[in-house]
Write an enzyme that holds these catalytic residues in place. Structure first.
Site, PDB file in Angstrom:
ATOM      1  CB  VAL A 104      68.434 -37.828  -8.255  1.00 21.15           C
ATOM      2  CG1 VAL A 104      68.597 -37.211  -9.645  1.00 21.15           C
ATOM      3  CG2 VAL A 104      67.690 -39.147  -8.333  1.00 21.15           C
ATOM      4  CB  CYS A 105      71.212 -34.073  -8.733  1.00 22.52           C
ATOM      5  SG  CYS A 105      71.957 -32.500  -9.212  1.00 22.52           S
TER       6      CYS A 105
END
Length: 338
Positions: free
Chosen positions: A107-108
């Site tokens: 994520v990210c």
């Protein structure tokens, strides 16, 4: 049904929503699937098993030290400011243990950690828009796509910033347990069942710079609100009370895009939304977006998205009301605006 383990990697400076968003999705899905037990066993681990402090100041309690954690089905690496400094010990752990997981998820800026461990080499990936250039520069073996909110490449899935982790987690739940379970979780979290993976990370207005001068800002806004109007350089220059040459030069200098490219992106974005959210015919959408003819819109879609408008609608249009649940839904696909 086989229980899938999800192991979330924790470290100081992690973005709390990168952790809690997917965790809520997987935990909710585990409760919603209706089997004999939870479909997912979600655990978190830090390198030494000690508490970690998130970038927002929250303290998270891991279940394990990473060296003691069992091999998971899904290994999830969140992002956050804590990914900025080098962390050789964590990178070494990921390099050794990442390939053992059946599914790798980031994520990210967690994608940066995966790349540092060599786990994205030869793969297509994305990350938070502000770090895509860095990821591409530092790891030329990774094919970085800055536009989608998430990307699937085999057993590796990477997502854009923060809330995109929820979209990706919902997509994985739908893949594992079916649409109805994912829809139940989406309803509970009050989010779409899901934004298509190739939906842009942000809109044209956000991705382009905002002009400093008032006449150019007004023209930017007018373009967005009137995609069906005459948006030639001459017409836009007259609206800004500038000569066409001066307008074109100033617009590009202040927005980073030529007037023509800005207009093209606005029209494609507007057309995408109409195809996703309305039942208007392709011919009607093409007129509403200033293309004039369906063929002109088709050429624009093929150039910008690599797919024709009819195919785009087939993949991303919501389920018809007669078959759809009460909550808003989106169809599932794996290829960027919240």
């Amino acid at each position: 049904m086989e229980q899938r383990t999800v192991l979330v990697v924790l470290f100081d400076g992690v973005q709390s929503l990168d952790v809690t968003g997917p965790v809520e999705v997987f935990t909710g899905a585990g409760l919603a699937h209706g089997g004999d037990g939870p479909a997912y066993l979600v655990r978190a681990a830090s390198l030494d098993g000690e508490l970690v402090r998130t970038s927002s100041g929250l303290t998270l309690v891991p279940d394990h030290a990473l060296p003691d954690a069992p091999v998971p089905h899904t290994l999830l690496v969140p992002g956050g400011m804590g990914t900025r400094p080098e962390d050789p010990a964590l990178i070494d752990w990921l390099r050794e243990h990442g390939p053992r997981a059946e599914r790798l998820v980031s994520v990210c800026t967690g994608a940066i950690r995966l790349a540092q461990a060599g786990l994205l080499d030869g793969r297509r990936a994305t990350t938070h828009w502000a770090y895509c250039a860095k990821l591409a520069r530092d790891h030329p073996g990774v094919e970085v796509d800055p536009d989608p909110i998430y990307v699937r490449d085999g057993h590796v899935a990477t997502s854009a910033g923060v809330t995109a982790g929820i979209d990706l987690a919902l997509a994985l739940v739908e893949e594992d347990l079916g649409r109805e379970v994912a829809l139940t979780v989406a309803r509970h979290l009050v989010v779409f069942l899901r934004r298509p993976g190739n939906q842009a990370q942000f809109s044209v207005q956000l991705s382009a710079q905002t002009a400093r001068r008032e006449p150019l800002r007004e023209v930017q806004q007018w373009i967005t609100e009137h995609p069906d109007e005459d948006l030639s350089v001459d017409a836009l220059a007259a609206r800004a009370s500038l000569s066409p040459r001066h307008f074109a030069r100033a617009f590009q200098a202040e927005t980073g895009l030529t007037p023509g490219k800005y207009v093209d992106r606005v029209r494609v974005e507007h057309a995408r939304r109409l195809l996703e959210d309305t039942s208007d015919g392709v011919e009607e959408v093409s007129r509403a977006c200033g293309y004039g003819t369906p063929e002109a819109m088709r050429r624009a879609f093929l150039k910008a998205l690599g797919t024709a408008p009819a195919e785009y609608r087939r993949r991303f249009h919501p389920v018809p009301p007669a078959a759809a649940p009460a909550a808003p839904t989106r169809t599932i696909t794996a290829h960027a605006d919240r």
